[in-house]
Scaffold this active site. Sequence first.
Site, PDB file in Angstrom:
ATOM      1  N   LYS A 129     -11.777 -24.199 -39.354  1.00  0.00           N
ATOM      2  CA  LYS A 129     -10.605 -23.609 -38.789  1.00  0.00           C
ATOM      3  C   LYS A 129     -10.977 -22.285 -37.824  1.00  0.00           C
ATOM      4  O   LYS A 129     -10.052 -21.312 -37.878  1.00  0.00           O
ATOM      5  CB  LYS A 129      -9.633 -23.147 -39.772  1.00  0.00           C
ATOM      6  CG  LYS A 129      -9.151 -24.283 -40.668  1.00  0.00           C
ATOM      7  CD  LYS A 129      -8.675 -25.665 -39.897  1.00  0.00           C
ATOM      8  CE  LYS A 129      -7.567 -25.142 -39.000  1.00  0.00           C
ATOM      9  NZ  LYS A 129      -7.078 -26.409 -38.143  1.00  0.00           N
ATOM     10  N   GLY A 135     -12.103 -22.751 -34.669  1.00  0.00           N
ATOM     11  CA  GLY A 135     -11.874 -23.080 -33.399  1.00  0.00           C
ATOM     12  C   GLY A 135     -13.027 -24.154 -32.739  1.00  0.00           C
ATOM     13  O   GLY A 135     -13.337 -24.199 -31.653  1.00  0.00           O
ATOM     14  N   ARG A 166     -13.729 -16.596 -36.587  1.00  0.00           N
ATOM     15  CA  ARG A 166     -12.275 -15.992 -36.512  1.00  0.00           C
ATOM     16  C   ARG A 166     -12.130 -14.693 -37.510  1.00  0.00           C
ATOM     17  O   ARG A 166     -12.980 -14.656 -38.513  1.00  0.00           O
ATOM     18  CB  ARG A 166     -11.147 -16.848 -36.506  1.00  0.00           C
ATOM     19  CG  ARG A 166     -10.934 -17.530 -35.561  1.00  0.00           C
ATOM     20  CD  ARG A 166      -9.948 -18.646 -35.845  1.00  0.00           C
ATOM     21  NE  ARG A 166      -8.670 -18.129 -35.689  1.00  0.00           N
ATOM     22  CZ  ARG A 166      -7.446 -18.688 -36.215  1.00  0.00           C
ATOM     23  NH1 ARG A 166      -7.468 -19.758 -36.768  1.00  0.00           N
ATOM     24  NH2 ARG A 166      -6.358 -18.000 -36.188  1.00  0.00           N
ATOM     25  N   TYR A 184      -4.207 -22.041 -24.427  1.00  0.00           N
ATOM     26  CA  TYR A 184      -4.788 -22.598 -23.226  1.00  0.00           C
ATOM     27  C   TYR A 184      -5.108 -23.949 -23.390  1.00  0.00           C
ATOM     28  O   TYR A 184      -5.725 -24.473 -24.255  1.00  0.00           O
ATOM     29  CB  TYR A 184      -6.164 -21.847 -23.038  1.00  0.00           C
ATOM     30  CG  TYR A 184      -6.090 -20.281 -22.175  1.00  0.00           C
ATOM     31  CD1 TYR A 184      -5.967 -20.299 -20.831  1.00  0.00           C
ATOM     32  CD2 TYR A 184      -5.698 -19.140 -22.988  1.00  0.00           C
ATOM     33  CE1 TYR A 184      -5.782 -18.961 -20.377  1.00  0.00           C
ATOM     34  CE2 TYR A 184      -5.560 -17.903 -22.341  1.00  0.00           C
ATOM     35  CZ  TYR A 184      -5.453 -17.806 -21.155  1.00  0.00           C
ATOM     36  OH  TYR A 184      -5.460 -16.884 -20.545  1.00  0.00           O
ATOM     37  N   HIS A 205       1.314 -20.120 -38.827  1.00  0.00           N
ATOM     38  CA  HIS A 205       0.826 -19.848 -40.133  1.00  0.00           C
ATOM     39  C   HIS A 205       2.175 -19.629 -40.986  1.00  0.00           C
ATOM     40  O   HIS A 205       3.114 -19.369 -40.585  1.00  0.00           O
ATOM     41  CB  HIS A 205      -0.071 -18.738 -40.144  1.00  0.00           C
ATOM     42  CG  HIS A 205      -1.597 -18.945 -39.544  1.00  0.00           C
ATOM     43  ND1 HIS A 205      -2.214 -17.845 -39.323  1.00  0.00           N
ATOM     44  CD2 HIS A 205      -2.041 -20.102 -39.155  1.00  0.00           C
ATOM     45  CE1 HIS A 205      -3.376 -18.522 -38.612  1.00  0.00           C
ATOM     46  NE2 HIS A 205      -3.079 -19.801 -38.595  1.00  0.00           N
TER      47      HIS A 205
END
Length: 315
Positions: A72, A74, A155, A263, A282
Site C-alpha cells: 500500500k 504505491g 508513504r 494522476y 480511507h
Amino acid sequence: MAAFLLGAVLLIVQPQIVPSRPAINSKAESSSQSVQRELLKRTSQKNDFKENIHSNGSCQQLPQTIIIGVRKGGTRALLEMLSLHPDIAAAESEVHFFDWEDHYRNGLKWYISQMPFSYPHQITVEKTPAYFTSPKVPERVYNMNQSMRLLLILRDPSERVLSDYTQVFYNHMQKHKPFPSIEQFLIKDGELNVDYKAINRSLYYIHMQNWLKYFPLDHIHIVDGDKLIKDPFPEIEKVERFLKLSPQINASNFYFNKTKGFYCLRDSGRERCLHESKGRAHPQVDTWLLEKLHAYFHEPNKKFFELVGRTFDWH
C-alpha cells in the site's frame, strides 16, 4: 551432452531453503554456501540463466531490479509509470518467489518462467510488496544476485495503515463478508493496538535494518510515495537515474484525472489509469485516534530517517 551439462548447472544453482543468516556448523557447509552464492551471482550478472529464447532475440531472464515494497505504498503505480520507459520489461503479476515457500522450492527456473520476454538492452523488473517486511527475503535475493538494484516506495506510515485496512475491508465487502471497523483493530483495552499487523508493516526502520545487512544503501532507492501521488514526474526521473536509464519519460506522460482524483498515464497517444481499486477513500477515523497513530510512529520514523540519512514529510 550439452543438455546434460546444462541440467547439471541448473541443479547446482538451485537455491536452498534456508533461514535468514543461517548458523554455519562446519567449514564444508560454509564453503558449499559460498560456492552456491558465487554461481548464482555469476549466472545473474552474465544473464546466462535464460528461458524460452524467442526467434526475435527476446527471452525470459532473471530480473535486474525488484520493487520490494512497501505494501500500500504505491508499488503498482510505480511499476506502471516505470513501464513507460522502452528499456523496461515488467512482470505483470506479483511473483512472491522469495517469500512464499511453495514458490521458492520451485527454484530459479520457475522464477524466470514468471518473467516477461525482454531484449538484451532491457531491464527486467518484478514487484512483490511483501518482500520488504519478510525477514527471510533479503538473504535470498542476495544469494541470487549481490548486485541487485532495489526499489522501495514508502508513504506516511499512518496513511499506509489506513490504506492497508481499506484494501482488506473492500476485499471482504466484495465477497459479501462482514469485517470489523478499523477502530476494533487499532484499539485494544483503550490503547493503540501495536500488535496489529498493519502497524508492524509501517515500522520501516526494523525492516530496513534487515535489508541493510545484505545490501548497501546505494543499492536501494527509496521513492517518496506521497510525492509520487501529488507530482509523479520528478520521482520517476530519480528512478531513471538510479537505474541508469536514458531519460525517456517526461511530464507529458502524466495527466491528472479529476474524476478519479489521481494522476493517470499517457503513452503514445493512449491514456490509461490504475485499476478502480486504487485511490479508494480511507475510513473516517476520529482525530484522537489519528493523533495516537502519529505519536506512536514519531520515534520509529526518526530512527528510519537516521538509518537512511534522509527525511520525509510524515506526521
